[in-house]
Design an enzyme around this catalytic site. Structure first.
Site, PDB file in Angstrom:
ATOM      1  N   ASP A  19       0.838  -1.206   0.000  1.00  0.00           N
ATOM      2  CA  ASP A  19       0.000   0.000   0.000  1.00  0.00           C
ATOM      3  C   ASP A  19       0.872   1.254   0.000  1.00  0.00           C
ATOM      4  OD1 ASP A  19      -2.285   1.477   0.056  1.00  0.00           O
ATOM      5  OD2 ASP A  19      -2.669   1.232   2.200  1.00  0.00           O
TER       6      ASP A  19
ATOM      7  N   GLU B  38      -5.526   4.210  -6.225  1.00  0.00           N
ATOM      8  CA  GLU B  38      -6.515   4.680  -5.249  1.00  0.00           C
ATOM      9  C   GLU B  38      -6.610   6.199  -5.311  1.00  0.00           C
ATOM     10  OE1 GLU B  38      -5.236   3.345  -1.443  1.00  0.00           O
ATOM     11  OE2 GLU B  38      -3.353   4.464  -1.469  1.00  0.00           O
TER      12      GLU B  38
END
Length: 829
Positions: free
Chosen positions: A720, A777
């Site tokens: 991430d 994202e």
């Protein structure tokens, strides 16, 4: 004595009591009550029984150790001769009845009267049978009213008589037929029966029976009731035949306790004589009623002189009040008191002693005394004082250590209102653990020494520098005119520590974070308050990115308040205020739902929203993240299992969950997660665990082991926020990745910032070379969505598609998932 008798005929009145419990005042009270009942006014010839349970208002029952009193007059039809007083009569453990002594006394008087009459009769053969019969009647009468269980049996062990007490104890009587005495004893006193029979058998050879008794014998009443009895065996002639008598008396708990008390008292006296420490026993008024010989050895004071408050003379006046107060306070909270002070001998010599004191309590848990022990520590105290002088200095740096720092801070604060502002700095090195782990502890020691040297060069000579431990330092500034005077010094410290540090042939850079608290003229500051405020300010400097300083302000205390709320919610068994939402991940080309990222939310008691970054970080810093994670994964597994069982999730759809740094480094993480998932229908293959590169690099060995175990269990692994950390290609090679997620800080700038666009393109290309998936994202506009499609990044999430959705809306979305989802969700939700 009849109604006309006056008190003058009572020539001797005596009350026999246990002085351990009943004082002379109580004895006098009993005598007064006795005279009132039998001498003053109408003379009562009836037995009287007083009990607190029924008539506790009687002044004779005022003493705390007296529960009941029984007056038994010795009388005949003419007068009362004496009165027996029984105090605290025990009831039988089995029959619950009181000992019946009154009939025995009556029969005893009758026996004496008849014995006198028989002795005056002429002894003739014609009367012998009558005399035997008369004696037998008297024995029967006495036997009948004996309150201890008693048997008479013959040489064949046949029971001839058993009194009423025996019938109550054994729950039988002669009318129903007693078994022979050997059967009876083997059943109820099995461990002693054989000894009794052996004694009876010896009688046939010896012609007489020695005085035999057995004490503290186990009496087995039934399978669940047992007691202790004393047994007496005697011989007698009964109805002209040789017989035996057996009497049992129950031992009561108070008798045993009394014996235990005296045994304990003897042990106490013996131990206090031989132990090499002084022992004092005091009452609640600090009066000494016991001092051992060691006290005399320590002080030169005799045991007699130590009585009452004489012992206090051997303690210095400057400490006695404080010591007694602390002993009283500790005992009030049922805690022991420990301390040290000097004893003063009668010859004015001094002796350092350690003191231990505990409170003594009565049955109402009121303090009624103290036990104090004192041990000579003069030699160790002298040695400790030498060590204390050495211990004031930190061995590695030569700076003050924590002990001296605390003393100096107290002094500085005590004079701040008169001499100016006092400021306290907390200094913590950033990433020092990484230096120790990668270069070794000798290199870490070199860094600590260089930092100490630089601090000494920056601050003033009158300022106090201390190393508190590890990589933590503190500086106390005194006599400042304004708060602003601290700012240039703090900046100088940051700059000085930023300079390269030489370790062998290499050079490293390190930084520090500083928290600052200052005094205020309006309030009095304690050392603990100053330390706490500086610590909060240091935490704030760390959270703002490190390598800087920060002053304390009241807003920092909000985090402490939040922490208490978080802790209360986590441990609330009735349910907490944490919940989860799910942000969909979609294929930008087809609109197909690829999966969901789980996000944590908190309905805090405060009116304002607390972002996950804030409450998660608080959990991380205060070792609460594992408790929260356990709740989070159980909640996710429960929800996902329901969707799987309903057929709403497709095998290709994944649920992504973030792992914190503390979780990633915990050796218990794999087994904990695998155990949670094994108890449900949700297999790990449905889930992706998201980690950050920063979390991995903090402990790559532990993180790597855990990721391999989780990967082997079926979980997918995603990196991430890629691009915001070290972006190490070497680490990427070591991590078992399935996906790389591009941080939204790059995604939102791809149309306006060429550097951001190039970084995103590089990450997409890198993921293709490593054969791992890539997820973007933070997609919030159609233009960014299409730009990413053109760069072959098709898995996207962001507000353009969906905001995070609660569980019920996710379930509706899964129920209605269709191929053209993108057309429905293309509007801003």
């Amino acid at each position: 004595m009849d109604d006309q008798n006056s008190a003058s005929i009572v020539t001797d009145t005596q009350v026999s009591v246990s002085t351990e419990y009943i004082s002379k005042a109580v004895s006098s009270s009993l005598i007064a009550h006795l005279k009132q009942c039998y001498l003053e006014g109408h003379c009562s010839q009836d037995e009287e029984y007083l009990c607190k349970e029924y008539n506790g208002n009687s002044h004779a029952l005022n003493h705390k150790y007296i529960d009941n009193i029984r007056y038994i007059p010795i009388k005949d039809q003419h007068q009362v001769y004496a009165v027996i007083i029984l105090i605290n009569i025990e009831a039988s453990a089995f029959t619950k009845r009181l000992a019946d002594i009154a009939p025995l006394i009556t029969v005893s008087i009758s026996l004496l009267a008849n014995q006198k009459r028989i002795s005056n009769l002429p002894v003739a053969k014609s009367l012998s049978e009558n005399i035997v019969e008369e004696e037998r009647s008297l024995v029967d009468a006495i036997f009948k009213h004996t309150f201890h269980p008693t048997f008479i049996f013959d040489e064949d062990l046949k029971v001839l008589k058993a009194n009423s007490a025996s019938q109550r104890l054994f729950n039988s009587n002669l009318d129903r037929g007693w078994p022979s005495i050997d059967i009876l004893l083997k059943k109820f006193i099995p461990h002693t029966a054989s000894s009794i029979f052996m004694t009876i058998n010896k009688f046939s050879f010896l012609g007489h029976l020695n005085k035999e008794q057995w004490k503290d014998v186990d009496f087995v009443h039934n399978s669940y009731e047992r007691a202790k009895v004393d047994i007496k065996l005697f011989s007698l002639e009964y109805s002209g035949s040789q017989c035996f008598g057996l009497m049992l008396s129950e031992r009561h708990e108070k008798d045993d306790k009394k014996n235990d008390y005296y045994s304990s008292l003897q042990r106490f006296n013996a131990l206090t004589r031989v132990v090499p420490m002084a022992i004092l026993q005091l009452d609640s008024h600090w009066h000494c009623n016991y001092a051992n010989e060691t006290w005399t050895h320590y002080t030169g004071q005799s045991v007699e002189d130590a009585q009452l408050k004489g012992w206090i003379k051997c303690i210095h006046e400057r400490v006695i009040e404080d010591v007694l107060y602390k002993i009283q306070q500790a005992a009030t909270h049922s805690k022991p008191y420990k301390g040290e002070f000097q004893l003063k001998g009668v010859d004015n010599t001094t002796l350092w002693v350690s003191i231990n004191a505990i409170g003594l309590f009565n049955e109402r848990h009121e303090i009624n005394g103290f036990i104090i022990t004192l041990n000579d520590i003069s030699e160790s105290r002298s040695h400790a004082e030498k060590l204390e002088k050495m211990a004031r200095q930190d061995a590695l740096t030569g700076l003050c250590n924590r002990s001296f720092f605390n003393e100096h801070l107290k002094v500085a604060l005590s004079r701040s209102k008169r001499h100016g502002i006092t400021a306290l700095m907390f200094i913590d090195l950033d990433g020092f653990k990484h230096v120790n782990d990668t270069l070794g502890h000798p290199a870490g020691d070199k860094v600590i020494q260089d930092v100490a040297s630089r601090l000494s060069m920056v601050v003033r000579n009158e300022d106090s520098i201390a190393r508190l431990g590890g990589d933590e330092f503190s500086v106390i500034f005194t006599d400042l005119k304004t708060v602003d005077a601290v700012i240039p010094i703090a900046q100088k410290i940051v700059n000085a520590i930023n300079l390269p540090i030489s370790i062998g042939s290499r050079s490293i850079n390190i930084s520090c974070s500083i928290g600052i608290s200052v005094t205020d003229d309006k309030i009095t500051h304690t050392p603990s308050e100053m330390l706490n405020k500086a610590d909060l300010a240091l935490y704030k400097a760390k959270s703002l990115g490190k390598n800087q300083f920060h002053f304390y302000d009241k807003k920092l205390e909000e985090n402490a308040t939040l922490l208490n709320m978080i802790r209360a919610d986590l441990y609330d068994k009735s349910g907490n205020n944490f919940y989860t939402v799910y942000q969909p991940q979609v294929s930008s080309k087809t609109g197909e739902l690829i999966g969901f990222e789980v996000l944590s939310r908190w309905n805090s008691p405060l009116d304002e929203d607390i972002p996950p970054t804030q409450f998660i970080q608080l959990m991380e810093d205060n070792n609460l993240i594992h408790t929260f994670s356990y709740w989070l994964f159980n909640d996710i597994v429960t929800t996902t299992s329901r969707w799987i069982e309903k057929g709403l999730l497709k095998p290709s759809q994944k649920i992504a969950v973030n792992l914190s740094a503390n979780q990633l480094h915990s050796s218990e993480l794999p087994s904990t997660l695998i155990n949670i998932f094994s108890q449900s229908s949700a297999h790990p293959k449905w889930f992706t665990l998201e980690i950050t590169e920063t979390a991995f690099i903090e402990d790559p060995i532990a993180a790597g082991k855990n990721l391999k175990k989780l990967k082997g269990a079926g979980f997918s692994i995603a990196l991430d926020d890629f691009g915001t950390g070290y972006s190490s290609l070497n680490l990427l090679r070591k991590m078992p990745l399935d996906y790389i997620k591009i941080d939204k800080s790059f995604i939102e700038d791809v149309l306006t910032d060429d550097e951001a666009a190039k970084i995103v393109e590089a990450i997409i290309g890198l993921s293709e070379m490593l054969n791992v998936g890539v997820v973007a994202e933070g997609v919030e506009t159609l233009e960014i969505k299409e730009w990413l499609e053109n760069k072959s990044c098709l898995i996207q999430q962001g507000y353009f598609f969906f905001r995070p959705l609660p569980q019920d809306q996710v379930e509706n979305l899964l129920t209605n998932q269709i191929a053209d989802t993108i057309n429905i969700i293309g509007h801003h939700n």
